[in-house]
Design a protein around this motif. Structure first.
Motif, PDB file in Angstrom:
ATOM      1  N   GLN A  85       0.811  -1.221   0.000  1.00  0.00           N
ATOM      2  CA  GLN A  85       0.000   0.000   0.000  1.00  0.00           C
ATOM      3  C   GLN A  85       0.844   1.270   0.000  1.00  0.00           C
ATOM      4  O   GLN A  85       0.370   2.333  -0.387  1.00  0.00           O
ATOM      5  CB  GLN A  85      -0.984   0.003   1.172  1.00  0.00           C
ATOM      6  N   LYS A  86       2.115   1.145   0.403  1.00  0.00           N
ATOM      7  CA  LYS A  86       2.985   2.329   0.319  1.00  0.00           C
ATOM      8  C   LYS A  86       4.455   1.921   0.342  1.00  0.00           C
ATOM      9  O   LYS A  86       4.804   0.811   0.764  1.00  0.00           O
ATOM     10  CB  LYS A  86       2.682   3.311   1.456  1.00  0.00           C
ATOM     11  N   ALA A  87       5.296   2.862  -0.143  1.00  0.00           N
ATOM     12  CA  ALA A  87       6.747   2.671  -0.086  1.00  0.00           C
ATOM     13  C   ALA A  87       7.357   4.007   0.324  1.00  0.00           C
ATOM     14  O   ALA A  87       6.956   5.055  -0.189  1.00  0.00           O
ATOM     15  CB  ALA A  87       7.289   2.230  -1.438  1.00  0.00           C
ATOM     16  N   GLU A  88       8.303   3.952   1.264  1.00  0.00           N
ATOM     17  CA  GLU A  88       8.913   5.180   1.788  1.00  0.00           C
ATOM     18  C   GLU A  88      10.435   5.046   1.796  1.00  0.00           C
ATOM     19  O   GLU A  88      10.971   3.944   1.867  1.00  0.00           O
ATOM     20  CB  GLU A  88       8.437   5.430   3.229  1.00  0.00           C
ATOM     21  N   ILE A  89      11.099   6.209   1.757  1.00  0.00           N
ATOM     22  CA  ILE A  89      12.563   6.241   1.816  1.00  0.00           C
ATOM     23  C   ILE A  89      12.969   6.378   3.281  1.00  0.00           C
ATOM     24  O   ILE A  89      12.359   7.146   4.027  1.00  0.00           O
ATOM     25  CB  ILE A  89      13.121   7.430   1.011  1.00  0.00           C
ATOM     26  N   ALA A  90      14.006   5.622   3.665  1.00  0.00           N
ATOM     27  CA  ALA A  90      14.462   5.691   5.059  1.00  0.00           C
ATOM     28  C   ALA A  90      15.987   5.676   5.101  1.00  0.00           C
ATOM     29  O   ALA A  90      16.637   5.090   4.227  1.00  0.00           O
ATOM     30  CB  ALA A  90      13.900   4.523   5.859  1.00  0.00           C
ATOM     31  N   GLY A  91      16.548   6.333   6.142  1.00  0.00           N
ATOM     32  CA  GLY A  91      17.988   6.290   6.399  1.00  0.00           C
ATOM     33  C   GLY A  91      18.797   6.709   5.180  1.00  0.00           C
ATOM     34  O   GLY A  91      18.451   7.675   4.483  1.00  0.00           O
ATOM     35  N   PRO A  92      19.862   5.965   4.875  1.00  0.00           N
ATOM     36  CA  PRO A  92      20.759   6.370   3.785  1.00  0.00           C
ATOM     37  C   PRO A  92      20.185   6.123   2.394  1.00  0.00           C
ATOM     38  O   PRO A  92      20.822   6.437   1.399  1.00  0.00           O
ATOM     39  CB  PRO A  92      21.987   5.487   4.020  1.00  0.00           C
ATOM     40  N   GLY A  93      18.974   5.539   2.323  1.00  0.00           N
ATOM     41  CA  GLY A  93      18.387   5.284   1.006  1.00  0.00           C
ATOM     42  C   GLY A  93      17.648   3.958   0.903  1.00  0.00           C
ATOM     43  O   GLY A  93      17.382   3.466  -0.198  1.00  0.00           O
ATOM     44  N   LEU A  95      14.525   1.552   0.759  1.00  0.00           N
ATOM     45  CA  LEU A  95      13.125   1.678   0.321  1.00  0.00           C
ATOM     46  C   LEU A  95      12.311   0.705   1.159  1.00  0.00           C
ATOM     47  O   LEU A  95      12.510  -0.513   1.078  1.00  0.00           O
ATOM     48  CB  LEU A  95      13.006   1.329  -1.161  1.00  0.00           C
ATOM     49  N   ASN A  96      11.415   1.240   1.982  1.00  0.00           N
ATOM     50  CA  ASN A  96      10.613   0.417   2.876  1.00  0.00           C
ATOM     51  C   ASN A  96       9.205   0.256   2.316  1.00  0.00           C
ATOM     52  O   ASN A  96       8.499   1.236   2.094  1.00  0.00           O
ATOM     53  CB  ASN A  96      10.540   1.053   4.269  1.00  0.00           C
ATOM     54  N   PHE A  97       8.809  -1.000   2.105  1.00  0.00           N
ATOM     55  CA  PHE A  97       7.483  -1.313   1.545  1.00  0.00           C
ATOM     56  C   PHE A  97       6.561  -1.817   2.654  1.00  0.00           C
ATOM     57  O   PHE A  97       6.955  -2.684   3.448  1.00  0.00           O
ATOM     58  CB  PHE A  97       7.606  -2.412   0.483  1.00  0.00           C
ATOM     59  N   THR A  98       5.340  -1.302   2.686  1.00  0.00           N
ATOM     60  CA  THR A  98       4.354  -1.732   3.681  1.00  0.00           C
ATOM     61  C   THR A  98       3.245  -2.522   2.991  1.00  0.00           C
ATOM     62  O   THR A  98       2.663  -2.062   2.002  1.00  0.00           O
ATOM     63  CB  THR A  98       3.746  -0.513   4.410  1.00  0.00           C
ATOM     64  N   LEU A  99       2.985  -3.714   3.518  1.00  0.00           N
ATOM     65  CA  LEU A  99       1.966  -4.600   2.923  1.00  0.00           C
ATOM     66  C   LEU A  99       0.577  -4.000   3.038  1.00  0.00           C
ATOM     67  O   LEU A  99       0.254  -3.311   4.009  1.00  0.00           O
ATOM     68  CB  LEU A  99       1.991  -5.964   3.626  1.00  0.00           C
ATOM     69  N   GLY A 100      -0.244  -4.296   2.042  1.00  0.00           N
ATOM     70  CA  GLY A 100      -1.622  -3.820   2.024  1.00  0.00           C
ATOM     71  C   GLY A 100      -2.616  -4.970   2.112  1.00  0.00           C
ATOM     72  O   GLY A 100      -2.233  -6.139   2.161  1.00  0.00           O
ATOM     73  N   PRO A 101      -3.927  -4.662   2.100  1.00  0.00           N
ATOM     74  CA  PRO A 101      -4.973  -5.676   2.291  1.00  0.00           C
ATOM     75  C   PRO A 101      -4.905  -6.838   1.297  1.00  0.00           C
ATOM     76  O   PRO A 101      -5.260  -7.963   1.643  1.00  0.00           O
ATOM     77  CB  PRO A 101      -6.272  -4.883   2.116  1.00  0.00           C
ATOM     78  N   LYS A 102      -4.445  -6.574   0.062  1.00  0.00           N
ATOM     79  CA  LYS A 102      -4.426  -7.657  -0.940  1.00  0.00           C
ATOM     80  C   LYS A 102      -3.563  -8.823  -0.452  1.00  0.00           C
ATOM     81  O   LYS A 102      -3.948  -9.993  -0.543  1.00  0.00           O
ATOM     82  CB  LYS A 102      -3.929  -7.154  -2.298  1.00  0.00           C
ATOM     83  N   TRP A 103      -2.372  -8.506   0.089  1.00  0.00           N
ATOM     84  CA  TRP A 103      -1.480  -9.575   0.548  1.00  0.00           C
ATOM     85  C   TRP A 103      -2.121 -10.343   1.699  1.00  0.00           C
ATOM     86  O   TRP A 103      -2.126 -11.579   1.706  1.00  0.00           O
ATOM     87  CB  TRP A 103      -0.135  -8.989   0.992  1.00  0.00           C
ATOM     88  N   PHE A 104      -2.693  -9.623   2.665  1.00  0.00           N
ATOM     89  CA  PHE A 104      -3.298 -10.298   3.826  1.00  0.00           C
ATOM     90  C   PHE A 104      -4.463 -11.189   3.386  1.00  0.00           C
ATOM     91  O   PHE A 104      -4.611 -12.317   3.862  1.00  0.00           O
ATOM     92  CB  PHE A 104      -3.751  -9.252   4.860  1.00  0.00           C
ATOM     93  N   GLY A 105      -5.260 -10.694   2.442  1.00  0.00           N
ATOM     94  CA  GLY A 105      -6.358 -11.503   1.907  1.00  0.00           C
ATOM     95  C   GLY A 105      -5.856 -12.713   1.141  1.00  0.00           C
ATOM     96  O   GLY A 105      -6.405 -13.813   1.244  1.00  0.00           O
ATOM     97  N   ASP A 106      -4.759 -12.528   0.391  1.00  0.00           N
ATOM     98  CA  ASP A 106      -4.209 -13.634  -0.406  1.00  0.00           C
ATOM     99  C   ASP A 106      -3.610 -14.736   0.467  1.00  0.00           C
ATOM    100  O   ASP A 106      -3.597 -15.906   0.073  1.00  0.00           O
ATOM    101  CB  ASP A 106      -3.151 -13.112  -1.389  1.00  0.00           C
TER     102      ASP A 106
END
Length: 582
Positions: A85-93, A95-106
């Motif tokens: 559901q989202k991806a954010e930049i953290a620290g030195p670079g 890329l942090n991805f956060t799971l959304g409802p589709k994955w939990f449902g799957d």
């Protein structure tokens, strides 16, 4: 895909690569750079569910700052329809991805669709593996060490089958050789004592002292009186060993069946001698230049075989020369083949005649020194024993009661027999406890804990979670709320931390199963089930089901029922029941 953790990991790589290619097309990033990035699962979910090092790994080749690359990736990411559901930049670079409802449902859909096969892998590619375990001498009842080896071998075979191996379970019956002679001599002494008086017949110092030997002698006497005393000694000993085995082997089979273990084959050592296969195997080693005669006996040049093995495995000549290596007798001066000769023949039969790709043996840790010798002998026969024979060494069991060790001695006949143990505790508790630690660790088996019916007892804790869910689903079904299909519930409603943690735990099962097979460590399944039951109890206490708004009730009910299915799945692998009521 069964392994939703791997599916998400792969999708992070695909989404990142696609975003990079779009950014390169747009001229924001240099084109044609190959990036080898790692994808991690952060311990703290505040850093997302998956993190890729793509921007840092590509910085040198792209001649750009990692955060600038990461920003370009984020700007060109298309998460629509993905697991995230989202991806954010953290620290030195990162890329942090956060799971959304589709994955939990799957995840819930995958468990539903695959049913009892959920968690299965294809790592074994259908290759044939034999797991040989217990193989206790048939000279007396099975004891605690056999009980541990039994459940370890049985569960490991189950786990390997689920990871794509074609598995075969085998018990090797040592019905020939020195210990069988000792068995016959022991029964003979007790038989003659019954007739001639204990004071007139000394019992052999090296004999088997257990009460079971006395019982066999009494049975022979009851059936034949003193008539066997008239037979020549050798004939009498043959008859006594034959009779003893005819009683003991069915008893072993019955004890193991009660314990939930049935084998594809009971393989008799005597068949190798009778068919001439032991003699043929020894002759083959001779043809290959690995035997020599000394003092009337035929020896295996184990020293040479081990040196060749260790040099192949990367040891230096200097290291090998320092080892204290010894040769082994294959045929004694009296013409009898040794146990080691028969063992080499048996394993040649596994690999060369029955063509198993892999032979796994569960042995006690006291057999440690025998492993490399047997592998080297098979190498000498051209069978690649160093790779095709795997020996899982198992540490001792300490039986505990009232916080103290329960003493036992096989020699004095006071060993705690498997059938005695199963009179005290349930098969479920025995199988669960004996498989609760990795084979490399000694096991303290707490008899008091095994019979407790509370959350301190891990098997009770896991079974109680299963029974609790069964009661819940039955009660709600009576009220008109049946468990929905995964397609008919809204996974987006599962948003509480306890709900998300529980779905992630369900997704972990295929990975645990694969690692249990890879590492020959089925105790991973025990630890996983205790953790899953704990996650369920936390969810159940934090997230109300009964009385909630219907859509949320059904989503949570589906989650609970999916946990039930995975608990039953894992308990089935362990050979432990999944009760619906407790």
């Amino acid at each position: 895909m069964s392994n939703m953790i791997q599916a998400a990991r792969q999708q992070v790589a695909q989404l990142t690569q696609a975003a990079y290619e779009k950014a390169a097309q747009a001229g924001v990033l240099p084109a044609g750079v190959e990036v080898n990035a790692t994808i991690q699962i952060p311990k703290d979910t505040a850093h997302g569910d998956y993190a890729t090092s793509f921007a840092m790994a590509g910085a040198k080749a792209m001649h750009m700052a990692p955060r600038a690359i990461a920003q370009a990736i984020v700007d060109h990411l298309e998460l629509e329809g993905s697991f995230f559901q989202k991806a954010e930049i953290a620290g030195p670079g990162f890329l942090n991805f956060t799971l959304g409802p589709k994955w939990f449902g799957d995840v819930l859909s995958a468990v539903e669709a695959q049913g009892a096969a959920y968690g299965s892998g294809d790592e074994g590619h259908g290759k044939r593996v034999m797991v040989e375990f217990v193989s206790a001498n048939p000279t007396g009842p099975m004891h605690m060490g056999n009980a541990r080896g039994g459940v370890l071998g049985d569960t490991l075979a189950n786990v390997l089958r689920r990871d794509g191996w074609d598995t075969w379970k085998e018990f090797y019956v040592n019905d020939a050789g020195n210990q069988i002679h000792k068995f016959a001599v022991s029964i003979d002494a007790r038989y003659r004592q019954l007739i001639q008086g204990e004071e007139n017949v000394p019992f052999p110092e090296e004999g088997y002292h257990g009460d079971d030997i006395k019982a066999l002698a009494q049975a022979v006497y009851a059936a034949h009186g003193d008539s066997w005393l008239q037979l020549p000694e050798e004939e009498r000993l043959d008859k006594l060993s034959e009779y003893g085995l005819s009683v003991n082997i069915p008893n072993m089979k019955a004890d193991l069946k009660r314990y939930g273990i049935e084998y594809d084959q009971w393989f008799f050592e005597s068949s190798l001698h009778q068919s001439g296969y032991v003699a043929e195997t020894v002759a083959l080693l001779g043809e290959r230049g690995y035997t020599y005669e000394k003092d009337g006996a035929l020896w295996l040049n184990t020293t040479q075989l081990l040196k060749e093995k260790y040099l192949r495995e990367g040891k230096t000549q200097e290291q090998v020369d320092k080892l204290d290596l010894k040769d082994d007798v294959l045929r004694r001066a009296n013409g009898f083949y040794t146990y080691f000769a028969a063992d080499i023949a048996y394993h040649r039969n596994k690999l060369a005649v029955r063509n198993f790709d892999l032979a796994i043996n569960i042995w006690g840790a006291d057999h440690h020194g025998h492993v490399a010798r047997l592998q080297a002998a098979l190498d000498g026969l051209g069978l690649n024993g160093s790779e095709r024979l795997v020996v899982v060494l198992m540490q001792l069991v300490n039986l505990m009661q009232d916080g103290k060790p329960v003493r036992m001695s096989k020699r004095s006949g006071k060993a705690i027999a498997l059938h005695d143990l199963l009179d005290e505790i349930s098969v479920d508790a025995a199988r669960y406890f004996f498989n609760s630690r990795a084979s490399t660790s000694p096991l303290d088996f707490d008899l008091d804990l095994a019979v407790r019916q509370d959350s301190e007892n891990p098997v009770y804790y896991v079974q109680y979670a299963h029974a609790r869910i069964c009661s819940l689903t039955a009660r709600l079904a009576e009220e008109g709320s049946a468990v929905p299909a995964a397609a008919d519930m809204d996974a987006a409603l599962l948003s509480a931390p306890e709900e998300l943690a529980l779905v992630k735990a369900l997704a972990q099962y295929p990975e645990e199963l694969h690692l249990a097979a890879r590492d020959y460590d089925p105790s991973r399944i025990n630890r996983y089930l205790v953790a899953l039951a704990g996650d369920f109890h936390r969810f159940y206490n934090a997230c109300r089901i009964k009385g909630e708004e219907q859509h949320l009730l059904l989503a949570r009910l589906k989650l609970a029922d999916t946990v039930r299915a995975v608990l039953a799945n894992g308990l089935g692998l362990l050979g432990v029941s999944a009760p619906e009521k407790m």
